[in-house]
Design a protein around this motif. Structure first.
Motif, short mmCIF file in Angstrom:
data_model
loop_
_atom_site.label_atom_id
_atom_site.label_comp_id
_atom_site.label_asym_id
_atom_site.label_seq_id
_atom_site.Cartn_x
_atom_site.Cartn_y
_atom_site.Cartn_z
N LEU A 100 -12.79 -3.15 41.11
CA LEU A 100 -11.35 -3.24 40.90
C LEU A 100 -10.67 -2.02 41.51
O LEU A 100 -10.98 -0.88 41.15
CB LEU A 100 -11.05 -3.31 39.40
CG LEU A 100 -9.56 -3.32 38.99
CD1 LEU A 100 -8.89 -4.60 39.46
CD2 LEU A 100 -9.41 -3.17 37.48
N HIS A 106 -4.36 -2.93 40.17
CA HIS A 106 -4.11 -3.75 38.99
C HIS A 106 -2.64 -3.67 38.61
O HIS A 106 -2.13 -2.59 38.28
CB HIS A 106 -5.00 -3.25 37.83
CG HIS A 106 -4.82 -4.02 36.56
ND1 HIS A 106 -5.23 -3.54 35.32
CD2 HIS A 106 -4.26 -5.24 36.30
CE1 HIS A 106 -4.95 -4.42 34.39
NE2 HIS A 106 -4.35 -5.45 34.95
N GLU A 157 -0.33 -10.86 35.48
CA GLU A 157 -1.34 -9.86 35.85
C GLU A 157 -1.97 -10.22 37.19
O GLU A 157 -2.31 -11.38 37.43
CB GLU A 157 -2.41 -9.79 34.76
CG GLU A 157 -3.29 -8.58 34.80
CD GLU A 157 -4.10 -8.42 33.52
OE1 GLU A 157 -4.53 -7.29 33.25
OE2 GLU A 157 -4.29 -9.41 32.78
N LYS A 163 -5.00 -8.72 39.86
CA LYS A 163 -6.07 -7.75 40.09
C LYS A 163 -6.67 -7.98 41.48
O LYS A 163 -6.87 -9.12 41.91
CB LYS A 163 -7.18 -7.90 39.04
CG LYS A 163 -6.75 -7.53 37.63
CD LYS A 163 -7.91 -7.70 36.65
CE LYS A 163 -7.51 -7.26 35.24
NZ LYS A 163 -8.63 -7.44 34.28
#
Length: 575
Positions: free
Chosen positions: A269, A272, A260, A262
């Motif tokens: 954010l 992603h 993952e 980000k």
């Protein structure tokens, strides 16, 4: 009797809450993959050689590559009850692969294996002899080959396009065929190491195209990452970020993909990426996710926080403004990047960004001549190129160059744009051959790509005056003929030999240009099964009941893509 009164407003609120709870539970159930339902496919410690959805050439990796101590022949177990739904044998790709469908809606896949269980081996061999082909794709009748959890279904190997002994393991959604990260089903693999972020790039945008980038090496690459610069002064107020990063797992040195990633701008954010599941139809979009130019030219994979104009990437869960950052003020802004592995260990890089106080000279805006959301074409004398809708990820300023024909080839040499620009779909390329190409040789002619002093055969068929083929990469193309027959070299056997002590018979097969199209071996008029290993360029027959005692005539013939063939005959004896 006391009557109660319920307010319509309260009732509606109550129903709304119940609906929300049910919707949440249903949505959450879709994400709750069964835990501990599947056992490990190997009785070895699970050590990763490759992670799920990590960047590979033209695709996201669709499973886990599990180490087998650099050996073949390890037991491979059915991870749960089910039945064999597919068996595939191929000299490339997955090689020998077996698929098991389970009653809970998932299918497990085991690829690059050496051999299957005895019953499956028998079915495969029967089918190969029936179809007279080494390569077979078999779909057994539903439930006809049941398996139990823990049953040995294969032995690990190095078949197909595998680059070393290992087991490629997948779990797919049986309905959609989408591979899902097997780690989501509860598999435990030792990992005490944080992801590593090696480099940061900030790309300046000229219109919708990157004009240049600033690259920063990290002085601290894991956990709390750092660069030397306190504040980065930007040369452009429109930009996007990318990182060169990888993950390490315990007991292995392989640089694997990150689960993952980000990206935050001023704590919001905005991009992603998550390696949870993939779609085969979406595989080639890896070339839009990576800085394709850096990968093609330097073999370096920078993962971009930027979505091209004409692409949707399955693993990008959130994106704002396509990942483009715009800074119009003189304030200091913060860019934070978090790279997290499946164990939850996060390496974080935070940098300060500020627009330059000096006036940056603006470059002339690049005006593309090909719209990525339209069909495009390029025609000139002796050349036609048709680019379908959906082939480009972004608008392009296409160009082509023509170089004079040489004695070596049968058409001018055409340089078609930049190899560093990816194509999602095949394009149609047509070239008119020079009059020096005799029409009698048309069947031997093909379009070739000139690449690093080698020729890559693209082939083609004549349509009128044009030789036409499909290409999926830009580069330099011309016409060549393949008039040489492929080579067929026996390994440790000769004519009039007694082969009683041999366990196998092998030949090395090669072709100088167009490539091997087919091969066959005939023993006393009957087809004989030779397995094809593309990596070693060998075909091999394992001695069995199909080569009985006595004297025999073995004929082996190989044919290339344009019909050139080589045939050899051997008189052999087996006591």
């Amino acid at each position: 009797m006391t009557k109660t009164y319920t307010s319509p407003i309260l009732y509606q609120k109550f129903v709304g809450i119940i609906v929300l709870i049910l919707a949440f539970q249903i949505g959450n159930a879709q994400l709750n993959y069964p835990q501990n339902y599947f056992i490990a496919p190997l009785d070895l410690p699970l050590i990763l050689a490759g992670s799920f959805a990590e960047p590979r050439s033209n695709h996201f990796h669709s499973g886990l590559d599990l180490k087998t101590n650099s050996e073949t022949g390890k037991k491979v177990f059915a991870v749960a009850d089910g039945y064999v739904s597919r068996i595939n044998v191929s000299p490339s790709g997955y090689g020998n692969a077996i698929y098991i469908q389970h009653p809970n809606g998932y299918t497990s896949v085991y690829a690059h294996v050496e051999t299957f269980s005895e019953s499956v081996n028998q079915l495969v061999k029967y089918t190969q002899y029936m179809r007279k082909s080494f390569s077979v794709n078999i779909y057994p009748k539903v439930g006809s080959i049941p398996v139990k959890q823990g049953e040995i279904i294969a032995r690990s190997g190095n078949s197909g396009s595998s680059e070393g002994p290992h087991l490629h393991f997948e779990i797919r959604d049986s309905r959609t065929e989408e591979p899902i990260n097997p780690l989501l089903f509860g598999y435990q693999i030792a990992d005490t190491q944080f992801p590593i972020i090696e480099k940061l790039r900030l790309y300046s945008l000229n219109g919708d195209l990157p004009s240049n980038f600033q690259e920063y090496n990290l002085s601290k690459k894991t956990k709390n990452c750092q660069i030397k610069e306190d504040t980065i002064t930007l040369k452009n107020n429109r930009l996007y970020a990318a990182i060169k990063a990888y993950d390490l797992w315990d007991n292995a040195n392989n640089q694997n993909g990150i689960y993952e990633i980000k990206y935050y701008f001023d704590d919001q954010l905005y991009f992603h990426f998550k390696a949870d599941r993939i779609n085969f139809a979406n595989q080639r979009t890896i070339n839009a996710y990576l800085d394709y130019e850096s990968y093609i030219l330097d073999n370096i994979r920078f993962q971009k926080a930027f979505i091209e104009k004409n692409v949707s990437i399955r693993n990008v869960k959130k994106v704002m403004n396509r990942g483009i950052l715009q800074i119009h003020d003189s304030l200091v802004h913060r860019l934070r990047i978090e790279a997290t592995d499946y164990a939850g260990q996060t390496s974080m890089l935070e940098v300060k960004l500020r627009k330059s106080k000096q006036t940056v000279e603006k470059k002339p805006l690049v005006v593309p001549n090909m719209d990525c959301k339209k069909r495009n074409s390029y025609h000139e004398e002796h050349l036609q190129l048709e680019i379908p809708l959906g082939a480009f990820y972004s608008d392009q300023n296409f160009w082509a160059k023509t170089y004079p024909q040489t004695d070596q080839y049968f058409s001018p040499i055409f340089e078609l744009y930049k190899p560093s620009v990816p194509l999602h779909l095949y394009c149609t390329l047509r070239i008119v051959p020079d009059t020096s190409l005799d029409s009698k040789l048309y069947s031997k002619a093909g379009i070739v790509r000139l690449k690093k002093n080698t020729l890559e055969w693209e082939g083609g068929k004549f349509h009128g005056n044009y030789l036409e083929t499909k290409i999926r990469e830009f580069g330099t193309y011309t016409i060549q003929i393949d008039s040489l027959a492929p080579s067929l070299i026996p390994i440790e056997i000769t004519d009039n030999q007694n082969v009683s002590n041999l366990k196998q018979i092998s030949f090395e097969i090669n072709d100088n240009l167009s490539g091997i199209k087919s091969y066959q071996a005939i023993l006393d008029g009957r087809w004989l099964l030779f397995a094809y290993d593309l990596k070693s360029h060998r075909i091999t027959y394992q001695m069995d009941e199909n080569f009985p005692m006595g004297e025999h005539n073995l004929e082996v013939e190989i044919t290339d893509q344009v019909g050139n063939s080589t045939k050899r005959s051997f008189q052999l004896k087996r006591d």
